[in-house]
Scaffold this motif. Structure first.
Motif, PDB file in Angstrom:
ATOM      1  N   GLY A  40     -34.199  61.513  -8.125  1.00 59.49           N
ATOM      2  CA  GLY A  40     -35.156  60.941  -9.067  1.00 59.49           C
ATOM      3  C   GLY A  40     -34.728  60.924 -10.524  1.00 59.49           C
ATOM      4  N   THR A  41     -34.119  62.004 -10.978  1.00 57.19           N
ATOM      5  CA  THR A  41     -33.628  62.050 -12.371  1.00 57.19           C
ATOM      6  C   THR A  41     -32.226  62.645 -12.375  1.00 57.19           C
ATOM      7  OG1 THR A  41     -34.717  64.198 -12.701  1.00 57.19           O
ATOM      8  CG2 THR A  41     -35.906  62.259 -13.454  1.00 57.19           C
ATOM      9  N   LEU A  77     -30.657  50.632 -10.195  1.00 56.05           N
ATOM     10  CA  LEU A  77     -30.250  51.678 -11.134  1.00 56.05           C
ATOM     11  C   LEU A  77     -28.916  52.256 -10.677  1.00 56.05           C
ATOM     12  CD1 LEU A  77     -33.767  53.301 -11.666  1.00 56.05           C
ATOM     13  CD2 LEU A  77     -32.516  51.817 -13.256  1.00 56.05           C
ATOM     14  N   ARG A 107     -39.758  48.846  -7.351  1.00 57.18           N
ATOM     15  CA  ARG A 107     -40.209  48.866  -8.729  1.00 57.18           C
ATOM     16  C   ARG A 107     -40.422  50.330  -9.072  1.00 57.18           C
ATOM     17  NH1 ARG A 107     -45.978  48.179 -10.475  1.00 57.18           N
ATOM     18  NH2 ARG A 107     -45.972  47.358 -12.565  1.00 57.18           N
ATOM     19  N   GLY A 108     -39.371  50.931  -9.612  1.00 57.51           N
ATOM     20  CA  GLY A 108     -39.466  52.363  -9.848  1.00 57.51           C
ATOM     21  C   GLY A 108     -39.624  53.086  -8.532  1.00 57.51           C
ATOM     22  N   VAL A 109     -40.543  54.011  -8.497  1.00 57.53           N
ATOM     23  CA  VAL A 109     -40.719  54.796  -7.282  1.00 57.53           C
ATOM     24  C   VAL A 109     -41.813  54.233  -6.387  1.00 57.53           C
ATOM     25  CG1 VAL A 109     -39.902  56.907  -8.334  1.00 57.53           C
ATOM     26  CG2 VAL A 109     -42.323  56.327  -8.463  1.00 57.53           C
ATOM     27  N   GLU A 110     -42.458  53.177  -6.829  1.00 54.91           N
ATOM     28  CA  GLU A 110     -43.545  52.622  -6.036  1.00 54.91           C
ATOM     29  C   GLU A 110     -42.985  51.659  -4.998  1.00 54.91           C
ATOM     30  OE1 GLU A 110     -47.051  53.356  -6.332  1.00 54.91           O
ATOM     31  OE2 GLU A 110     -45.796  54.992  -7.028  1.00 54.91           O
ATOM     32  N   VAL A 125     -48.227  52.964 -13.799  1.00 55.10           N
ATOM     33  CA  VAL A 125     -47.162  53.395 -12.894  1.00 55.10           C
ATOM     34  C   VAL A 125     -46.044  54.021 -13.725  1.00 55.10           C
ATOM     35  CG1 VAL A 125     -45.478  52.656 -11.165  1.00 55.10           C
ATOM     36  CG2 VAL A 125     -47.724  51.538 -11.288  1.00 55.10           C
ATOM     37  N   PRO A 126     -45.867  55.332 -13.620  1.00 53.44           N
ATOM     38  CA  PRO A 126     -44.826  55.992 -14.415  1.00 53.44           C
ATOM     39  C   PRO A 126     -43.467  55.951 -13.730  1.00 53.44           C
ATOM     40  CG  PRO A 126     -46.041  57.625 -13.174  1.00 53.44           C
ATOM     41  CD  PRO A 126     -46.641  56.289 -12.811  1.00 53.44           C
ATOM     42  N   ALA A 127     -42.422  55.947 -14.512  1.00 55.45           N
ATOM     43  CA  ALA A 127     -41.073  56.152 -13.980  1.00 55.45           C
ATOM     44  C   ALA A 127     -40.241  56.821 -15.054  1.00 55.45           C
ATOM     45  CB  ALA A 127     -40.444  54.831 -13.551  1.00 55.45           C
ATOM     46  N   MET A 128     -39.731  58.003 -14.724  1.00 54.41           N
ATOM     47  CA  MET A 128     -38.926  58.766 -15.665  1.00 54.41           C
ATOM     48  C   MET A 128     -37.452  58.435 -15.410  1.00 54.41           C
ATOM     49  SD  MET A 128     -41.953  60.145 -15.703  1.00 54.41           S
ATOM     50  CE  MET A 128     -43.051  61.089 -16.773  1.00 54.41           C
ATOM     51  N   VAL A 129     -36.894  57.610 -16.242  1.00 55.16           N
ATOM     52  CA  VAL A 129     -35.478  57.239 -16.102  1.00 55.16           C
ATOM     53  C   VAL A 129     -34.814  57.602 -17.421  1.00 55.16           C
ATOM     54  CG1 VAL A 129     -33.854  55.376 -15.642  1.00 55.16           C
ATOM     55  CG2 VAL A 129     -36.088  55.383 -14.511  1.00 55.16           C
ATOM     56  N   SER A 175     -36.784  66.177 -12.274  1.00 55.78           N
ATOM     57  CA  SER A 175     -37.474  67.045 -13.220  1.00 55.78           C
ATOM     58  C   SER A 175     -38.984  66.829 -13.227  1.00 55.78           C
ATOM     59  CB  SER A 175     -36.930  66.801 -14.630  1.00 55.78           C
ATOM     60  OG  SER A 175     -37.118  65.442 -15.003  1.00 55.78           O
ATOM     61  N   VAL A 176     -39.451  65.742 -12.651  1.00 58.61           N
ATOM     62  CA  VAL A 176     -40.885  65.455 -12.662  1.00 58.61           C
ATOM     63  C   VAL A 176     -41.622  66.290 -11.618  1.00 58.61           C
ATOM     64  CG1 VAL A 176     -42.615  63.609 -12.567  1.00 58.61           C
ATOM     65  CG2 VAL A 176     -40.296  63.094 -13.335  1.00 58.61           C
ATOM     66  N   ARG A 204     -27.797  56.451  -9.556  1.00 52.88           N
ATOM     67  CA  ARG A 204     -28.431  56.969  -8.346  1.00 52.88           C
ATOM     68  C   ARG A 204     -28.053  56.133  -7.127  1.00 52.88           C
ATOM     69  NH1 ARG A 204     -34.192  57.249 -10.123  1.00 52.88           N
ATOM     70  NH2 ARG A 204     -33.151  57.334 -12.136  1.00 52.88           N
ATOM     71  N   LEU A 245     -45.940  49.267 -15.674  1.00 52.28           N
ATOM     72  CA  LEU A 245     -44.847  50.203 -15.381  1.00 52.28           C
ATOM     73  C   LEU A 245     -44.384  50.824 -16.688  1.00 52.28           C
ATOM     74  CD1 LEU A 245     -42.680  51.348 -13.437  1.00 52.28           C
ATOM     75  CD2 LEU A 245     -41.379  49.240 -13.797  1.00 52.28           C
TER      76      LEU A 245
END
Lengths: 277, 277, 277
Positions: free
Chosen positions: C78-79, C112, C148-151, B53-57, C37-38, C115, B30
């Motif tokens: 998301g952001t 988080l 876990r993040g967006v997954e 696995v990307p996550a932009m936080v 923004s992604v 959000r 991650l």
């Protein structure tokens, strides 16, 4: 035919456009971009594919100094966050003071308050070129209520009087995008045909064009072409790339990809096919 | 040949690189990303295509807690809005405290004030890897005035002394991107060839590489590879993907698409073709 | 089979989905998007390819007035920068007051803080549809700690009780994305199969689906279809596009491009292949 008396470097054939594309490729102008969050990636890729060098510097404290040393500046008001609005004003003043040409793209101005106020203010800062769709140009000229988001509701022809008035008031070349583009400089008018309807099915087609206009104006200076000539050339090159791309595209996704490939590879013959009058 | 004495896990052939790619694919690290608005999409897609696995936080209050539980963190200073600058500092401290490896990408540092100040400050926070082009590395090391936007003006070789000094001062592996990449860890040097010039005609090529380095460093830890080894492997894999992509691309648009496809599908043989010395 | 008693316009075959796609294409609903923004670019392109008109208006002072005149609104967390959080709240209230349907996409809610707080607050503002992966829906329903993040870590089935509880509490249709999607409206349940695993290797696949749901809900209104029916139709159309795209894709890069082409060109037969039960 272009109705135009004061231009000395108007391309009588699209040869002129191809020559300016070569100037862009050989000089690689650094285009400072302050643009919206939807199209940053495509805009940067359009500039790179065509041969320019993009740099998105859109925060206060950096935007001004950077614009002053760039070859040209684009200000696009598509998603004008507060910090970006301040950076746009800073960059604009710095570009003007440094003699750097700059392009204003007044995305969706009309009723949306922050972008409309800022666009009106920036329009008084001697933009070199203003590029928008018909409803945006009409709204910025003060003769209409603006469009439906970023989509144009008015035809290009209906915006010609507004474009002329806006050009006269601001001193800018005014480019109106549509099925056939119109580029106005005071009483001077050029029309650029070609292109592809698929451009309206991809986001950022117009926004990236605005950035490319900034690159062409900078490249044009290096070979003595004025902003009107460079803007016309840029629209012809962009239309040629869109036509080439549409030949191989299966839809808007592959079209967007193919536009970048076409900008990278198109030659004088491709550009010559675009009707400019 | 790699001049390197203190590494135990340096890949003597690119087999090592392929093994780390497999580690990335099997562990799916991650990667928390704080990056610029131009390349967020491409960066996320590069990570996903490769198997991370990307996550932009990138907002305060969330960036720190998230970085602390991520496998790795990327901080890229391409468009450092005020909120993002604060989030970057928060994430960086949290990653350091939690022992999470992190990568600093000092985009366009040199004369632009906010990113340069922040990059200098973050460089003291024990980054695991610093990745940039030659002029950025020179500027961050304090031995030059920085580049022209994101484009490198200096050759990689001219940045080697700066890279070594920066590595020694910060403790970071320093990767210098260029026609042939150089990866430095103190006195240790590796060079990775291959790749494609088309990478310079697509925005985000270097930025996405920085994010992928973060993924490789995390994956490398899971198999006992140090950050230098993982960084070299990542550059080899990325070059292999670029070479594969260039074979089928018609220009920068199709190249960008093909890089993602190649990262998804490349195998040990593809990676083995990349010269690492 | 759909277990559903209160719907009058549930498509008994996917013909209904194709009809709603035609409604989308013929009405071209204006979808106001406040998103991360992604994925802004891909989201806008998905809407354009399918036949809707996207507009990203995400600053305070503009987001509310714009949402009130849009056909539908998407809020994706998301952001969520501070300015965007305020704009989201403003847009949400304006949409609700004006009777504009709106979709909430609670990306990565759970631990988080910003959000999660905002999603909980907005969920009380009568969203028309809530779309997320299993762990997000569980977290928003208050029955889990988030993903876990967006997954997604939880299977769709494990989220069904949470989806029903969330639907009952908020009045929203709740769509849970996964290998097979589940759409819930109170006790009513539909499942949409098809699609492609490649959707998980491209960023924004789920986010863009949320925006498209907003477009379908608006288009559905124009032909008398309720939000549940429109949401099911949208998922079927999206799955059909993903299946078509996967047939020609060589990896995630070409898949993303092909999804846009497929959304542009798919017909009733393509949609009819998707199992809806």
């Amino acid at each position: 035919m272009m109705r135009c008396t004061h231009q000395t470097a108007v391309p009588s054939a699209s040869t002129g456009s191809a020559a300016l594309l070569e100037a862009l490729r050989s000089t690689g102008p650094l285009v400072a971009c302050i643009t919206n969050s939807v199209v940053t990636n495509f805009t940067a890729n359009v500039l790179l594919a065509a041969g320019a060098v993009p740099a998105m510097v859109d925060i206060t404290g950096e935007a001004g100094p950077f614009a002053a040393v760039a070859s040209a500046l684009l200000i696009n008001l598509g998603t004008p966050q507060p910090e970006q609005r301040a950076a746009a004003a800073e960059a604009c003043s710095a570009a003007r003071a440094a003699g750097v040409p700059w392009v204003l793209d007044p995305v969706a101005v009309g009723t949306l308050v922050h972008r409309t106020e800022l666009a009106q203010r920036l329009a008084e800062e001697r933009p070199t070129v203003i590029r928008g769709n018909a409803s945006e140009i009409i709204a910025l000229a003060g003769s209409g209520a603006g469009g439906r988001g970023v989509e144009t509701a008015d035809a290009v022809d209906a915006a010609l009087d507004a474009a002329r008035a806006l050009s006269t008031r601001t001193g800018a070349v005014v480019a109106v995008s549509g099925p056939a583009d119109a580029i106005v400089d005071g009483e001077c008018l050029a029309r650029v045909g070609g292109g592809s309807p698929l451009l309206t099915r991809v986001t950022g087609g117009g926004c990236a064009l605005g950035a490319l206009v900034a690159g062409f104006v900078a490249a044009g200076r290096s070979v003595g072409a004025d902003a009107f000539t460079a803007t016309v050339a840029c629209h012809a090159v962009y239309s040629a790339a869109a036509e080439l791309a549409a030949e191989t595209a299966s839809g808007p996704g592959s079209f967007q990809v193919a536009v970048l490939d076409a900008l990278y590879s198109l030659d004088a013959d491709d550009v010559a096919r675009i009707p400019v009058s």
